[in-house]
Design a protein around this motif. Structure first.
Motif, short mmCIF file in Angstrom:
data_model
loop_
_atom_site.label_atom_id
_atom_site.label_comp_id
_atom_site.label_asym_id
_atom_site.label_seq_id
_atom_site.Cartn_x
_atom_site.Cartn_y
_atom_site.Cartn_z
N THR A 158 -7.24 -4.37 4.02
CA THR A 158 -7.01 -3.23 3.54
C THR A 158 -7.74 -2.41 4.36
N LYS A 180 -1.13 -2.13 5.35
CA LYS A 180 -1.12 -1.01 5.50
C LYS A 180 -1.09 0.06 5.93
N ARG A 195 0.65 -8.12 3.03
CA ARG A 195 -0.87 -6.90 3.01
C ARG A 195 -0.54 -5.51 3.78
N GLY A 202 0.53 -1.36 -0.01
CA GLY A 202 0.01 0.43 0.24
C GLY A 202 1.11 1.51 0.05
N PHE A 232 -4.23 -2.38 -3.67
CA PHE A 232 -4.73 -0.66 -3.17
C PHE A 232 -4.43 -0.31 -4.36
#
Ligand code: GAL
Length: 324
Positions: free
Chosen positions: A160, A103, A101, A37, A269
């Motif tokens: 996310t 973020k 993942r 991200g 993202f």
């Protein structure tokens, strides 16, 4: 008339995106920030992602979360490991766990950067289904791990974090055996979920959520649920973040043998940018290489709109100036 050499120099100056190719950082090393991200702070962009290593075991977290920074989104400087795995076997993020993942969002109230990620405990496969949270006062880290947990007491795998323009932030995560997505409002300090959440896309097995807002509407691009293997992407729109969400189908355009595998990509993202006064969303995706994860590729493309639907078209090479 501009001499030929000067014209060449002008052309060469414009940085371009080359989706799917090896993407070298300023040290001439392939960027290692998968499932990533990006956030902007001041004039620079910061890209956070999973640091992978070579070989079949390279998807587990042996190192941590890697950070890069850039002023133009094409040329990236290695900022090092922002969150390091722990050597302590009692830690939830001990070396060998799974961190996916990551973020990062900035919390104005606490003046802290908060990193959320999907965490699987070491040697437990994908059973733990937790999120991890880490914080830092400096964007590039080092981030201190706070804790891991199941948000709203629910399983949480692909995820996310979306930050709305009113300062509220939301965790989108695949829950209930990945069958149903949850959208959870975060607490004001972004360190936990608030208890307020909705269940969306019930039974649709949506993964890899990428969320953005444009002209007052919320959009989601996601994948189906086939592990590292690519599948046909999905898209959806809503007037309110908690829904109702309406599915809009596969955003990929092109030959069916490519669209049904999303050109061998999976979303990670959606990055909103303003380029020369125009709002653009950059779609960020991964092309996984499970046999040699460090060789995974990045596919960044501008999101286009046709009849209110987000559209993705393959481009071998593009620049921010020449999106349309
Ligand atoms: C994918 C997911 C990845 C990773 C992988 C493991 O579906 O999007 O982040 O969890 O499964 O098989």
């Amino acid at each position: 008339m501009i001499p030929f050499i000067a014209t060449l120099a002008l052309v060469a100056e414009q940085p371009s995106f080359t989706p799917g190719e090896i993407w070298l950082d300023k040290n001439q090393v392939h960027i290692n920030a998968h499932g990533g991200g990006v956030i902007k702070q001041g004039k620079r962009y910061y890209w956070f992602g999973e640091h992978k290593i070579e070989g079949p075991g390279g998807n587990s977290a042996q190192v941590g979360v890697h950070c890069y920074s850039s002023a133009n989104l094409c040329e990236w400087k290695d900022e090092g490991i922002a969150l390091k795995v722990s050597e302590d076997p009692a830690s939830d993020i001990v070396k060998g766990c799974v961190i996916e993942r990551p973020k990062v969002v900035y919390n104005k109230k606490t003046k802290s950067f908060v990193m959320w990620f999907h965490l699987e405990l070491r040697s437990q496969g994908y059973k733990a289904a937790r999120v991890g949270v880490a914080t830092s006062k400096r964007i590039t880290g080092p981030y201190s791990f706070t804790r891991s947990f199941r948000p709203d007491d629910s399983e949480s795998r692909d995820m996310t974090v979306f930050q709305d323009d009113d300062g509220k932030a939301y965790l989108f995560h695949s829950s209930e055996g990945n069958a149903t997505m949850h959208i959870s409002l975060l607490s004001d300090d972004y360190l936990s979920t608030s208890g307020k959440f909705v269940r969306v896309f019930e039974g649709r097995y949506m993964e890899a959520p990428a969320v953005f807002k444009l002209a007052g509407k919320y959009y989601l691009i996601a994948s189906g649920c086939t592990g590292w293997a690519p599948n046909a992407a999905r898209s959806a729109v809503a007037d309110s973040i908690f829904g109702p969400w309406t599915e809009l189908g596969n955003p990929w355009q092109g030959p069916v043998e490519q669209t049904e595998i999303s050109y061998d990509t999976q979303s990670t993202f959606a990055l909103p940018i303003k380029h020369k006064g125009k709002d653009t969303i950059i779609f960020m995706a991964d092309r996984w290489r499970p046999k040699n994860p460090i060789d995974g590729r990045y596919i960044w493309l501008p999101i286009e709109f046709i009849n209110g639907k987000p559209i993705l078209k393959w481009r071998d090479k593009w620049t921010l100036d020449k999106i349309q």
